[in-house]
Design a protein around this motif. Sequence first.
Motif, PDB file in Angstrom:
ATOM      1  N   PHE A  34       0.862  -1.106  -0.141  1.00 12.73           N
ATOM      2  CA  PHE A  34      -0.116   0.006  -0.035  1.00 12.73           C
ATOM      3  C   PHE A  34       0.861   1.266  -0.227  1.00 12.73           C
ATOM      4  O   PHE A  34       1.791   1.490   0.631  1.00 12.73           O
ATOM      5  N   GLY A  35       0.522   2.292  -0.574  1.00 11.38           N
ATOM      6  CA  GLY A  35       0.959   3.518  -0.532  1.00 11.38           C
ATOM      7  C   GLY A  35      -0.500   4.619  -0.284  1.00 11.38           C
ATOM      8  O   GLY A  35      -1.266   4.471  -0.954  1.00 11.38           O
ATOM      9  N   TRP A  36      -0.024   5.610   0.544  1.00 10.35           N
ATOM     10  CA  TRP A  36      -1.120   6.310   1.143  1.00 10.35           C
ATOM     11  C   TRP A  36      -1.124   7.831   0.528  1.00 10.35           C
ATOM     12  O   TRP A  36       0.046   8.332   0.327  1.00 10.35           O
ATOM     13  N   LYS A  37      -2.034   8.474   0.269  1.00  6.05           N
ATOM     14  CA  LYS A  37      -2.314   9.653  -0.190  1.00  6.05           C
ATOM     15  C   LYS A  37      -1.511  10.682   1.049  1.00  6.05           C
ATOM     16  O   LYS A  37      -1.699  10.269   2.188  1.00  6.05           O
ATOM     17  N   TYR A  44      -5.833   5.992  11.110  1.00  3.06           N
ATOM     18  CA  TYR A  44      -6.450   5.155  10.097  1.00  3.06           C
ATOM     19  C   TYR A  44      -5.492   4.405   9.506  1.00  3.06           C
ATOM     20  O   TYR A  44      -5.919   2.864   9.500  1.00  3.06           O
ATOM     21  N   ILE A  45      -4.171   4.397   9.237  1.00  2.79           N
ATOM     22  CA  ILE A  45      -3.098   3.534   8.447  1.00  2.79           C
ATOM     23  C   ILE A  45      -2.930   2.533   9.763  1.00  2.79           C
ATOM     24  O   ILE A  45      -2.961   1.232   9.474  1.00  2.79           O
ATOM     25  N   THR A  46      -2.928   2.835  11.026  1.00  5.05           N
ATOM     26  CA  THR A  46      -2.723   1.918  11.896  1.00  5.05           C
ATOM     27  C   THR A  46      -3.736   1.063  12.139  1.00  5.05           C
ATOM     28  O   THR A  46      -3.565  -0.299  12.215  1.00  5.05           O
ATOM     29  N   LYS A  47      -5.085   1.255  11.987  1.00  6.78           N
ATOM     30  CA  LYS A  47      -6.127   0.660  11.927  1.00  6.78           C
ATOM     31  C   LYS A  47      -6.077  -0.467  10.993  1.00  6.78           C
ATOM     32  O   LYS A  47      -6.503  -1.613  11.011  1.00  6.78           O
ATOM     33  N   VAL A  48      -5.738   0.108   9.610  1.00  2.00           N
ATOM     34  CA  VAL A  48      -5.731  -0.814   8.496  1.00  2.00           C
ATOM     35  C   VAL A  48      -4.756  -1.839   8.812  1.00  2.00           C
ATOM     36  O   VAL A  48      -4.807  -3.180   8.597  1.00  2.00           O
ATOM     37  N   GLU A  74      17.246   3.620  -1.660  1.00  2.00           N
ATOM     38  CA  GLU A  74      17.161   3.734  -2.988  1.00  2.00           C
ATOM     39  C   GLU A  74      15.989   4.349  -3.541  1.00  2.00           C
ATOM     40  O   GLU A  74      16.097   4.808  -4.975  1.00  2.00           O
ATOM     41  N   ASN A  75      15.041   4.680  -2.829  1.00  2.85           N
ATOM     42  CA  ASN A  75      13.746   5.615  -3.078  1.00  2.85           C
ATOM     43  C   ASN A  75      13.250   4.967  -4.705  1.00  2.85           C
ATOM     44  O   ASN A  75      12.985   5.630  -5.414  1.00  2.85           O
ATOM     45  N   LEU A  76      13.128   3.553  -4.705  1.00 10.35           N
ATOM     46  CA  LEU A  76      12.410   2.817  -5.780  1.00 10.35           C
ATOM     47  C   LEU A  76      10.961   2.389  -5.605  1.00 10.35           C
ATOM     48  O   LEU A  76      10.437   1.333  -6.153  1.00 10.35           O
ATOM     49  N   ASN A  77      10.550   2.795  -4.477  1.00  4.91           N
ATOM     50  CA  ASN A  77       9.052   1.883  -3.794  1.00  4.91           C
ATOM     51  C   ASN A  77       8.075   2.563  -4.631  1.00  4.91           C
ATOM     52  O   ASN A  77       6.937   2.411  -4.418  1.00  4.91           O
ATOM     53  N   ASN A  78       8.269   3.572  -5.682  1.00  5.51           N
ATOM     54  CA  ASN A  78       7.012   4.092  -6.297  1.00  5.51           C
ATOM     55  C   ASN A  78       5.812   4.538  -5.210  1.00  5.51           C
ATOM     56  O   ASN A  78       4.704   4.396  -5.720  1.00  5.51           O
ATOM     57  N   GLY A  79       6.042   5.311  -4.370  1.00  2.00           N
ATOM     58  CA  GLY A  79       5.167   5.737  -3.382  1.00  2.00           C
ATOM     59  C   GLY A  79       4.539   4.501  -2.557  1.00  2.00           C
ATOM     60  O   GLY A  79       3.481   4.831  -1.614  1.00  2.00           O
ATOM     61  N   LEU A  80       4.977   3.354  -2.590  1.00  2.00           N
ATOM     62  CA  LEU A  80       4.446   2.254  -1.725  1.00  2.00           C
ATOM     63  C   LEU A  80       5.201   2.457  -0.385  1.00  2.00           C
ATOM     64  O   LEU A  80       6.559   2.370  -0.337  1.00  2.00           O
ATOM     65  N   THR A  81       4.369   2.422   0.632  1.00  2.00           N
ATOM     66  CA  THR A  81       5.094   2.382   2.001  1.00  2.00           C
ATOM     67  C   THR A  81       4.850   1.163   2.940  1.00  2.00           C
ATOM     68  O   THR A  81       5.815   0.835   3.820  1.00  2.00           O
ATOM     69  N   HIS A  82       3.930   0.361   2.657  1.00  2.00           N
ATOM     70  CA  HIS A  82       3.574  -0.755   3.672  1.00  2.00           C
ATOM     71  C   HIS A  82       3.675  -1.896   2.750  1.00  2.00           C
ATOM     72  O   HIS A  82       2.685  -1.910   1.809  1.00  2.00           O
ATOM     73  N   PRO A 112     -10.923   5.536   3.201  1.00  2.00           N
ATOM     74  CA  PRO A 112     -10.706   5.811   1.845  1.00  2.00           C
ATOM     75  C   PRO A 112      -9.555   4.710   1.397  1.00  2.00           C
ATOM     76  O   PRO A 112      -8.701   4.285   2.414  1.00  2.00           O
ATOM     77  N   ALA A 113      -9.728   4.456   0.022  1.00  2.00           N
ATOM     78  CA  ALA A 113      -8.742   3.402  -0.202  1.00  2.00           C
ATOM     79  C   ALA A 113      -7.361   3.918  -0.432  1.00  2.00           C
ATOM     80  O   ALA A 113      -7.097   5.453  -0.515  1.00  2.00           O
ATOM     81  N   PRO A 114      -6.186   2.968  -0.240  1.00  2.00           N
ATOM     82  CA  PRO A 114      -4.892   3.477  -0.467  1.00  2.00           C
ATOM     83  C   PRO A 114      -4.793   4.133  -1.765  1.00  2.00           C
ATOM     84  O   PRO A 114      -5.550   3.813  -2.800  1.00  2.00           O
ATOM     85  N   GLU A 115      -3.871   5.025  -1.871  1.00  2.56           N
ATOM     86  CA  GLU A 115      -3.720   5.735  -3.365  1.00  2.56           C
ATOM     87  C   GLU A 115      -3.071   4.709  -4.247  1.00  2.56           C
ATOM     88  O   GLU A 115      -3.385   4.734  -5.232  1.00  2.56           O
ATOM     89  N   LYS A 116      -2.129   3.918  -3.682  1.00  4.86           N
ATOM     90  CA  LYS A 116      -1.462   2.886  -4.576  1.00  4.86           C
ATOM     91  C   LYS A 116      -1.677   1.515  -3.660  1.00  4.86           C
ATOM     92  O   LYS A 116      -1.453   1.443  -2.726  1.00  4.86           O
ATOM     93  N   VAL A 117      -1.900   0.329  -4.367  1.00  2.00           N
ATOM     94  CA  VAL A 117      -2.184  -0.841  -4.193  1.00  2.00           C
ATOM     95  C   VAL A 117      -1.520  -1.776  -5.184  1.00  2.00           C
ATOM     96  O   VAL A 117      -1.582  -1.714  -6.479  1.00  2.00           O
ATOM     97  N   THR A 118      -0.562  -2.824  -4.737  1.00  2.00           N
ATOM     98  CA  THR A 118       0.147  -3.661  -5.543  1.00  2.00           C
ATOM     99  C   THR A 118      -0.131  -4.999  -4.962  1.00  2.00           C
ATOM    100  O   THR A 118      -0.091  -5.284  -3.329  1.00  2.00           O
ATOM    101  N   VAL A 119      -0.495  -6.062  -5.577  1.00  2.00           N
ATOM    102  CA  VAL A 119      -0.914  -7.459  -5.141  1.00  2.00           C
ATOM    103  C   VAL A 119       0.100  -8.452  -6.123  1.00  2.00           C
ATOM    104  O   VAL A 119      -0.080  -8.417  -7.367  1.00  2.00           O
TER     105      VAL A 119
END
Length: 126
Positions: A34-37, A44-48, A74-82, A112-119
């Motif tokens: 997940f990446g958050w706005k 809320y992030i802690t709750k998720v 490396e800063n290659l996470n493309n906004g994904l934090t978790h 609200p949905a995370p800004e970015k989601v990858t599965v």
Amino acid sequence: MKKLLLITLILLSIHTVNAQQGKQKQVLRHVVMFGWKEGTDAAYITKVVTALSDLKHKIPTIKSFEWGTNKSPENLNNGLTHCFILTFSSESDRDAYLIHPDHKAFVALLNPAPEKVTVFDYWANK
């Protein structure tokens, strides 16, 4: 000739046992990121995170669970934090998780949905 046949049967049996053991050790990884706005409420992030972590205790097909936040320089996470990694013994176990009522309730929590989601799912190679 009997010795050759016996040796062949023994070798075939050893190969079959080794192949079965290799299949039993293989696991299916289900990776969710997940990446958050900017400005998303930390509570809320802690709750998720807590809700997703709790699924390990609610859905028996989850073999193991781990999670963490990006620490790469490396800063290659493309906004994904978790990142969350769930391990399953089979595709059918993963599929049972996906339709489980507790998983569906978790997905409904993502509002609200995370800004970015990858599965990403893969069979772990060793």
